[in-house]
Design a protein around this motif. Structure first.
Motif, mmCIF file in Angstrom:
data_model
loop_
_atom_site.group_PDB
_atom_site.id
_atom_site.type_symbol
_atom_site.label_atom_id
_atom_site.label_comp_id
_atom_site.label_asym_id
_atom_site.label_seq_id
_atom_site.Cartn_x
_atom_site.Cartn_y
_atom_site.Cartn_z
ATOM 1 N N ILE A 215 3.427 9.353 -10.295
ATOM 2 C CA ILE A 215 2.971 9.258 -11.683
ATOM 3 C C ILE A 215 1.862 10.269 -11.966
ATOM 4 N N SER A 216 1.035 10.570 -10.967
ATOM 5 C CA SER A 216 -0.090 11.497 -11.197
ATOM 6 C C SER A 216 0.373 12.919 -11.495
ATOM 7 N N VAL A 217 1.538 13.319 -11.002
ATOM 8 C CA VAL A 217 2.029 14.673 -11.272
ATOM 9 C C VAL A 217 2.880 14.718 -12.541
ATOM 10 N N LEU A 218 3.119 13.573 -13.165
ATOM 11 C CA LEU A 218 3.894 13.528 -14.397
ATOM 12 C C LEU A 218 2.960 13.723 -15.592
ATOM 13 N N ILE B 59 9.490 4.576 -14.510
ATOM 14 C CA ILE B 59 8.992 4.519 -13.133
ATOM 15 C C ILE B 59 8.093 3.301 -12.917
ATOM 16 N N VAL B 60 7.400 2.856 -13.982
ATOM 17 C CA VAL B 60 6.603 1.628 -13.860
ATOM 18 C C VAL B 60 7.521 0.420 -13.720
ATOM 19 N N PHE B 61 8.645 0.404 -14.433
ATOM 20 C CA PHE B 61 9.612 -0.685 -14.301
ATOM 21 C C PHE B 61 10.194 -0.729 -12.879
ATOM 22 N N VAL B 62 10.465 0.440 -12.321
ATOM 23 C CA VAL B 62 10.991 0.479 -10.954
ATOM 24 C C VAL B 62 9.959 -0.063 -9.968
ATOM 25 N N PHE B 63 8.688 0.294 -10.159
ATOM 26 C CA PHE B 63 7.632 -0.212 -9.272
ATOM 27 C C PHE B 63 7.493 -1.724 -9.384
ATOM 28 N N VAL B 64 7.528 -2.242 -10.607
ATOM 29 C CA VAL B 64 7.397 -3.691 -10.788
ATOM 30 C C VAL B 64 8.571 -4.423 -10.140
ATOM 31 N N THR B 65 9.771 -3.871 -10.238
ATOM 32 C CA THR B 65 10.925 -4.488 -9.606
ATOM 33 C C THR B 65 10.789 -4.511 -8.085
ATOM 34 N N ALA B 66 10.285 -3.400 -7.520
ATOM 35 C CA ALA B 66 10.168 -3.315 -6.066
ATOM 36 C C ALA B 66 9.039 -4.175 -5.518
ATOM 37 N N LEU C 198 0.823 -1.208 0.000
ATOM 38 C CA LEU C 198 0.000 0.000 0.000
ATOM 39 C C LEU C 198 0.858 1.261 0.000
ATOM 40 N N TRP C 199 1.945 1.228 0.762
ATOM 41 C CA TRP C 199 2.856 2.381 0.774
ATOM 42 C C TRP C 199 3.493 2.587 -0.598
ATOM 43 N N LEU C 200 3.870 1.507 -1.276
ATOM 44 C CA LEU C 200 4.438 1.622 -2.616
ATOM 45 C C LEU C 200 3.409 2.145 -3.617
ATOM 46 N N LEU C 201 2.168 1.684 -3.500
ATOM 47 C CA LEU C 201 1.123 2.154 -4.409
ATOM 48 C C LEU C 201 0.879 3.655 -4.249
ATOM 49 N N LEU C 202 0.835 4.126 -3.005
ATOM 50 C CA LEU C 202 0.632 5.561 -2.778
ATOM 51 C C LEU C 202 1.836 6.375 -3.248
ATOM 52 N N THR C 203 3.032 5.848 -3.035
ATOM 53 C CA THR C 203 4.242 6.580 -3.432
ATOM 54 C C THR C 203 4.329 6.726 -4.942
ATOM 55 N N PHE C 204 4.258 5.604 -5.655
ATOM 56 C CA PHE C 204 4.387 5.656 -7.104
ATOM 57 C C PHE C 204 3.132 6.238 -7.757
ATOM 58 N N GLY C 205 1.957 6.033 -7.138
ATOM 59 C CA GLY C 205 0.746 6.653 -7.689
ATOM 60 C C GLY C 205 0.793 8.163 -7.617
ATOM 61 N N GLU D 58 -5.114 5.674 -18.427
ATOM 62 C CA GLU D 58 -5.408 4.814 -17.274
ATOM 63 C C GLU D 58 -4.673 5.253 -16.024
ATOM 64 N N MET D 59 -3.686 6.127 -16.130
ATOM 65 C CA MET D 59 -2.931 6.615 -14.975
ATOM 66 C C MET D 59 -3.037 8.128 -14.884
ATOM 67 N N ARG D 60 -4.269 8.618 -14.952
ATOM 68 C CA ARG D 60 -4.486 10.066 -14.988
ATOM 69 C C ARG D 60 -4.489 10.695 -13.604
ATOM 70 N N ASP D 61 -4.826 9.942 -12.549
ATOM 71 C CA ASP D 61 -4.848 10.484 -11.192
ATOM 72 C C ASP D 61 -4.384 9.405 -10.217
ATOM 73 N N ILE D 62 -4.359 9.765 -8.919
ATOM 74 C CA ILE D 62 -3.810 8.837 -7.924
ATOM 75 C C ILE D 62 -4.647 7.558 -7.784
ATOM 76 N N PRO D 63 -5.980 7.623 -7.663
ATOM 77 C CA PRO D 63 -6.741 6.364 -7.519
ATOM 78 C C PRO D 63 -6.603 5.444 -8.726
ATOM 79 N N ASN D 64 -6.736 5.985 -9.939
ATOM 80 C CA ASN D 64 -6.617 5.130 -11.121
ATOM 81 C C ASN D 64 -5.203 4.596 -11.299
#
Length: 350
Positions: free
Chosen positions: A127-130, A171-178, A117-124, A136-142
């Motif tokens: 990505i939302s400010v990028l 950044i998606v590759f980094v999330f998948v690795t973690a 959950l912490w990783l999802l909030l961090t990377f979400g 599909e990745m337009r905001d934090i919940p999605n």
């Protein structure tokens, strides 16, 4: 519970019955609430005024608004009902131990979910400010939902759809690795170690759990039913160890094949005579004979060791005086020792 004062404080202000600490009791209480909500939202009751000739019916204008909410309560009640049926595992010790191991290992799962959950909030949030064209990745919940779908391998899109946005792909590759590589493998290793450590004692805990369930059932059983059950056990009749070998009462006889548990020495000691309580217990003569044999062997070995030590000391003294005399003394001493052993053997058999 409220009448007897058997309550506990929840959220520092709400008093609830203390029996709700047990997961089984709290699950039963929650199931009761869901059944009450299902009864209040039953579509057949709402369709009763309209369906005069077609009763029972669940399709009417009044039931369309509550059908979805009713189905949600039905889903929760059905899931809790099957979870409560896990208590039937007490009939098998191995299955009950496995269920207890799962409940103990779930603590490792809680740590994994908190970290995920912490990783999802961090990377979400990152990505939302990028700025990127990926919808599909337009905001934090999605973004969090999309990343979680990637972790559990339920995401339909491919990385080739993000190839136009290189920072997003990185950044998606980094999330998948973690998450998928590090966290999931770490979870598997922790669960494996916990399982090997906990399962050693879980069989005993499973037996205690079965005994707890039996005691709770006996408390609720009527006395007449319990007395009838005890009477059917025939505990007053003596048990038969072998054919014609009548033993003591107060047990339940279970037959098995003779080769299942081979017995080389009978563990039942039989004595003739009266069974009165004031009669002294007879002595075991065979046991005393074995003790006497051991004591004779020990005494004989002590004598032999003393003579051997004396012969060695004489042999050393004779060796200093002369080689021929020393060898002769040694030979004579060894002959005395062997003669002593032969005389002891003639006196008592080993």
């Amino acid at each position: 519970s409220y009448r007897e004062g058997d309550t506990m404080t929840c959220f520092r202000c709400l008093k609830i019955p203390s029996y709700l600490r047990d997961p089984r009791d709290s699950g039963g209480f929650l199931l009761m609430l869901l059944l009450m909500m299902m009864c209040a939202l039953e579509p057949m009751f709402h369709c009763l005024p309209e369906a005069e000739d077609e009763f029972p019916s669940q399709t009417c204008d009044a039931a369309e608004k509550i059908t979805y909410i009713y189905s949600v309560f039905c889903m929760g009640a059905m899931a809790i009902h099957w979870l409560l049926l896990i208590d039937l595992s007490v009939f098998s010790t191995g299955l009950s131990a496995f269920v207890l191991v799962i409940s103990q290992v779930l603590s490792e799962m809680n740590r994994f979910l908190i970290t995920l959950l912490w990783l999802l909030l961090t990377f979400g949030s990152a990505i939302s400010v990028l700025e990127h064209p990926y919808f599909e990745m337009r905001d934090i919940p999605n973004t969090a939902i999309a990343l979680f779908s990637i972790t559990v391998r339920l995401y339909e899109d491919d990385y080739r759809n993000m190839i136009d946005a290189v920072p997003l792909l990185c950044i998606v590759f980094v999330f998948v690795t973690a998450s998928a590589v590090v966290l999931l493998n770490l979870l598997i290793a922790q669960i494996n170690c916990s399982y090997m450590f906990i399962y050693q004692d879980m069989v005993g805990f499973a037996r205690l759990n079965r005994a707890d369930v039996i005691c709770e059932t006996l408390e609720k059983a009527p006395e007449e039913t319990w007395l009838k059950f005890v009477k059917t056990l025939n505990l007053n009749e003596p048990l038969e160890f072998n054919e014609g070998d009548v033993g003591l009462p107060g047990g339940i006889q279970v037959l098995e094949l003779a080769g299942v548990h081979p017995v080389t020495e009978d563990s039942i000691l039989r004595f003739g005579g009266s069974c009165a309580l004031d009669t002294p217990w007879p002595e075991d003569s065979a046991h005393h004979e074995e003790e006497d044999k051991y004591t004779r062997i020990q005494k004989m070995l002590k004598k032999v060791l003393k003579r051997v030590s004396k012969s060695k000391s004489k042999g050393r003294g004779g060796g200093r005086g002369g080689g021929v005399d020393g060898s002769g003394a040694t030979n004579s001493t060894s002959g005395n020792v062997s003669g002593a052993m032969i005389s002891e053997d003639s006196g008592g058999s080993l």
